[in-house]
Write a protein that holds these residues in place. Sequence first.
Motif, PDB file in Angstrom:
ATOM      1  N   SER A  39      26.763  25.284  41.462  1.00 49.95           N
ATOM      2  CA  SER A  39      27.657  25.716  42.539  1.00 49.95           C
ATOM      3  C   SER A  39      27.601  27.223  42.777  1.00 49.95           C
ATOM      4  CB  SER A  39      29.097  25.297  42.233  1.00 49.95           C
ATOM      5  OG  SER A  39      29.550  25.918  41.036  1.00 49.95           O
ATOM      6  N   GLU A  40      27.302  27.998  41.726  1.00 48.91           N
ATOM      7  CA  GLU A  40      27.239  29.452  41.871  1.00 48.91           C
ATOM      8  C   GLU A  40      25.881  29.872  42.437  1.00 48.91           C
ATOM      9  OE1 GLU A  40      29.741  31.550  41.274  1.00 48.91           O
ATOM     10  OE2 GLU A  40      31.093  29.929  40.640  1.00 48.91           O
ATOM     11  N   ASP A  41      25.754  31.199  42.673  1.00 50.31           N
ATOM     12  CA  ASP A  41      24.517  31.686  43.281  1.00 50.31           C
ATOM     13  C   ASP A  41      23.399  31.926  42.276  1.00 50.31           C
ATOM     14  OD1 ASP A  41      25.609  33.855  42.020  1.00 50.31           O
ATOM     15  OD2 ASP A  41      25.560  35.199  43.743  1.00 50.31           O
ATOM     16  N   THR A  42      23.703  31.759  41.010  1.00 54.52           N
ATOM     17  CA  THR A  42      22.675  31.893  39.980  1.00 54.52           C
ATOM     18  C   THR A  42      23.050  31.037  38.787  1.00 54.52           C
ATOM     19  OG1 THR A  42      21.325  33.489  38.741  1.00 54.52           O
ATOM     20  CG2 THR A  42      23.700  33.872  38.770  1.00 54.52           C
ATOM     21  N   VAL A  43      22.138  30.912  37.849  1.00 49.13           N
ATOM     22  CA  VAL A  43      22.358  30.028  36.707  1.00 49.13           C
ATOM     23  C   VAL A  43      23.145  30.746  35.607  1.00 49.13           C
ATOM     24  CG1 VAL A  43      20.244  28.760  37.192  1.00 49.13           C
ATOM     25  CG2 VAL A  43      20.180  30.693  35.603  1.00 49.13           C
ATOM     26  N   GLY A  44      23.579  29.972  34.628  1.00 50.15           N
ATOM     27  CA  GLY A  44      24.184  30.565  33.434  1.00 50.15           C
ATOM     28  C   GLY A  44      25.566  30.080  33.096  1.00 50.15           C
ATOM     29  N   GLY A  45      26.344  29.654  34.102  1.00 46.60           N
ATOM     30  CA  GLY A  45      27.716  29.267  33.803  1.00 46.60           C
ATOM     31  C   GLY A  45      28.502  30.438  33.249  1.00 46.60           C
ATOM     32  N   ARG A  46      29.014  30.288  32.027  1.00 49.18           N
ATOM     33  CA  ARG A  46      29.753  31.392  31.394  1.00 49.18           C
ATOM     34  C   ARG A  46      28.820  32.438  30.792  1.00 49.18           C
ATOM     35  NH1 ARG A  46      32.439  27.894  27.335  1.00 49.18           N
ATOM     36  NH2 ARG A  46      31.195  26.270  28.302  1.00 49.18           N
ATOM     37  N   ILE A  47      27.526  32.174  30.799  1.00 52.38           N
ATOM     38  CA  ILE A  47      26.562  33.129  30.245  1.00 52.38           C
ATOM     39  C   ILE A  47      25.955  33.893  31.410  1.00 52.38           C
ATOM     40  CG2 ILE A  47      24.582  33.408  28.713  1.00 52.38           C
ATOM     41  CD1 ILE A  47      25.136  30.645  27.603  1.00 52.38           C
ATOM     42  N   ARG A  48      26.671  34.910  31.878  1.00 53.79           N
ATOM     43  CA  ARG A  48      26.267  35.640  33.076  1.00 53.79           C
ATOM     44  C   ARG A  48      26.305  37.139  32.827  1.00 53.79           C
ATOM     45  NH1 ARG A  48      27.324  32.952  38.042  1.00 53.79           N
ATOM     46  NH2 ARG A  48      26.784  34.935  39.021  1.00 53.79           N
ATOM     47  N   THR A  49      25.541  37.860  33.611  1.00 54.30           N
ATOM     48  CA  THR A  49      25.509  39.314  33.547  1.00 54.30           C
ATOM     49  C   THR A  49      25.714  39.873  34.943  1.00 54.30           C
ATOM     50  OG1 THR A  49      24.020  39.330  31.631  1.00 54.30           O
ATOM     51  CG2 THR A  49      24.109  41.336  32.949  1.00 54.30           C
ATOM     52  N   ASP A  50      26.561  40.887  35.043  1.00 58.30           N
ATOM     53  CA  ASP A  50      26.812  41.566  36.317  1.00 58.30           C
ATOM     54  C   ASP A  50      26.360  43.016  36.227  1.00 58.30           C
ATOM     55  OD1 ASP A  50      28.193  39.325  37.536  1.00 58.30           O
ATOM     56  OD2 ASP A  50      29.877  39.785  36.214  1.00 58.30           O
ATOM     57  N   ARG A  51      26.014  43.595  37.350  1.00 58.09           N
ATOM     58  CA  ARG A  51      25.729  45.024  37.452  1.00 58.09           C
ATOM     59  C   ARG A  51      26.906  45.656  38.174  1.00 58.09           C
ATOM     60  NH1 ARG A  51      22.470  43.141  34.359  1.00 58.09           N
ATOM     61  NH2 ARG A  51      20.258  42.838  34.763  1.00 58.09           N
ATOM     62  N   VAL A  52      27.607  46.537  37.497  1.00 55.77           N
ATOM     63  CA  VAL A  52      28.825  47.139  38.029  1.00 55.77           C
ATOM     64  C   VAL A  52      28.740  48.657  37.903  1.00 55.77           C
ATOM     65  CG1 VAL A  52      31.339  47.269  37.859  1.00 55.77           C
ATOM     66  CG2 VAL A  52      30.172  45.109  37.370  1.00 55.77           C
ATOM     67  N   ALA A  53      28.722  49.355  39.025  1.00 55.21           N
ATOM     68  CA  ALA A  53      28.757  50.826  39.052  1.00 55.21           C
ATOM     69  C   ALA A  53      27.693  51.445  38.156  1.00 55.21           C
ATOM     70  CB  ALA A  53      30.152  51.319  38.655  1.00 55.21           C
ATOM     71  N   GLY A  54      26.509  50.857  38.146  1.00 54.23           N
ATOM     72  CA  GLY A  54      25.425  51.401  37.345  1.00 54.23           C
ATOM     73  C   GLY A  54      25.415  50.945  35.897  1.00 54.23           C
ATOM     74  N   PHE A  55      26.294  50.032  35.537  1.00 54.33           N
ATOM     75  CA  PHE A  55      26.367  49.525  34.171  1.00 54.33           C
ATOM     76  C   PHE A  55      26.005  48.034  34.146  1.00 54.33           C
ATOM     77  CE2 PHE A  55      29.276  53.130  34.183  1.00 54.33           C
ATOM     78  CZ  PHE A  55      28.883  53.813  33.038  1.00 54.33           C
ATOM     79  N   THR A  56      25.428  47.616  33.040  1.00 56.62           N
ATOM     80  CA  THR A  56      25.158  46.204  32.793  1.00 56.62           C
ATOM     81  C   THR A  56      26.313  45.636  31.989  1.00 56.62           C
ATOM     82  OG1 THR A  56      22.764  46.520  32.819  1.00 56.62           O
ATOM     83  CG2 THR A  56      23.590  44.557  31.705  1.00 56.62           C
ATOM     84  N   THR A  57      27.018  44.690  32.580  1.00 51.48           N
ATOM     85  CA  THR A  57      28.194  44.120  31.911  1.00 51.48           C
ATOM     86  C   THR A  57      28.070  42.604  31.881  1.00 51.48           C
ATOM     87  OG1 THR A  57      29.494  43.960  33.957  1.00 51.48           O
ATOM     88  CG2 THR A  57      29.648  46.013  32.719  1.00 51.48           C
ATOM     89  N   ASP A  58      28.172  42.031  30.696  1.00 48.25           N
ATOM     90  CA  ASP A  58      28.166  40.583  30.576  1.00 48.25           C
ATOM     91  C   ASP A  58      29.545  40.034  30.893  1.00 48.25           C
ATOM     92  OD1 ASP A  58      25.475  40.451  29.827  1.00 48.25           O
ATOM     93  OD2 ASP A  58      25.963  40.797  27.711  1.00 48.25           O
TER      94      ASP A  58
END
Length: 417
Positions: A39-58
Motif C-alpha cells: 500500500s505504501e510507495d516503497t517496501v519495508g513496512g516498519r523497516i523504513r528509512t527517511d531522509r530528513v533535512a540532510g539526515f538519514t533517519t530510520d
Amino acid sequence: MAEAQGDRYDAVVIGAGAAGLACAADLDTAGLRVRLLESEDTVGGRIRTDRVAGFTTDRGFQVFNTGYPQVKRRLDLRALRLRPFTPGVLVHTDAGRLRLGDPTRRPRDGVGLLTGGRVGPRDLLALGVLSARDLLAPASRVRARSDVTTRTALADAGFSEEFVETFFRPFLSGVFLEDSLETSARFFHLVWRSMLRGTLCLPRDGIGAVPAQLAAGLPPGALRTSSPVSGLTPGGVLLDDAELRARAVVVATGTGAAARLLPGLRPSPGRTVTTLYHAAERSPLPEPTLLVDARRRFLNSCVLTEVQPGFSADGRALVSTSVLGAPGPAEEAAVVSALAEAYGTDTGTWEPVHRVTVRGALPAMPPPLPLTRTTRLAPGRYVCGDHRATGSLQGALASGARAAREVLADLGATREP
C-alpha cells in the motif's frame, strides 16, 4: 499500473514488509506466479528509512543483527556496507557510567568490571554461565526450554536484583519495548544467543536498504507499490482498479491490517515506541555505543553518526533516542533533560530534526510464547508476520518462509497453466 482483468496468479501476497518479501521470494523461486502488493510507495513496512533535512533517519531506532539465520541466508551483507556498534552498552547510573561489554570480543571490558568493583563476582559468574549456555547450545535446545518471564529466568540464573535493575532491565526495555521484563524468557535466550553469535550494525544507507535488497531479488513486475487492498474476494483480492484472482492469498501486513482483511483473526497487542532525532554541533559520545539509563527515563540513545558518519550531510552529529509510548511536549522535554545528564553535556543547543512514533512496533510476547505458528487460516488464506512468530527481523522472515512452505504444500508446488 492497472491490472489486466482476468489476470490470475498462483499467489497474491499483501504487504511488502520483511515477511511478505520473504514469502514472495520463496514462492517465486519455487516457480509460482506471484504478485506482491504494497500500500505504501516503497517496501519495508516498519523497516523504513527517511531522509530528513540532510539526515538519514530510520523509522524508529533500528539495529541490524548479522547473527539471525534468515539474514545470513537471504542477504548480501557486504553490499549493505555495514558498520558495527560497540559490542556492549554504557549504562548511565547515579554513580556514573557502567560499561558492560562482551569480554570475548573486548577482553579489557571484562577486566574493567572485575577490577572496578562495579559488578560483583556472583553476577559476573551468572553472566558468563548464561552467555556460554546460550552461545554454545543448539538453537533447538534453547527453544525447547520451559517458558517463564525474563525476570523469573534471570532470577533463576542467579543474578542479583541490583544487577537486573542496573543492567538487564534498562537494556532489555529497548529490545522488548516494555520495561517490566514480562517478555518470554524463551525469546530472550534466542535474542541473547543471536547477539553473541552476530554483530549489531547499521547499513550505510539506513535500515531501509535491507528490504530494498530483498525486493531487488524479485522478478520484474512481481512487486506493485502504492496498491492498497480494500478486501478479499472468494477468488482473490480487490484493488481500486481491479480484482486480482489467485489460488492463494497471503496477508503479510501488521496485525491490525491483517485483522481487517481477515475477519475472525484476533489482532495481537503491540508495543508503541517514539524515536527522537537531534542534531548536535559536536558528538556527545565519541564512540558507536548504545547508552541506556538505569532510571529508565528513555529506552536507549546513541550517536548514529559515530556508527555511520554518512547519516549527516553537514558534519553535525545525529543523536537518536527512543522512549516508550507517544510522549507529549512536557515528557519530551524531560527526556532531553535526562539526555543532558546521561551524556554530560548541554542539550539546550541540540536541534530537533525528526520525531517518529511507531505503533505496533513489536508484538507483545508474554510467556508461554509459541515461537512459530501455522500461517494457514482457511483454504487459500494465509497470514504471516512477526506477530505470528517472534518480534524481530528473524521472526518476520521465518514466518514469511513458513507461509511459502505451507502455500506450496497446499497447491502441490505446481504453477497453474
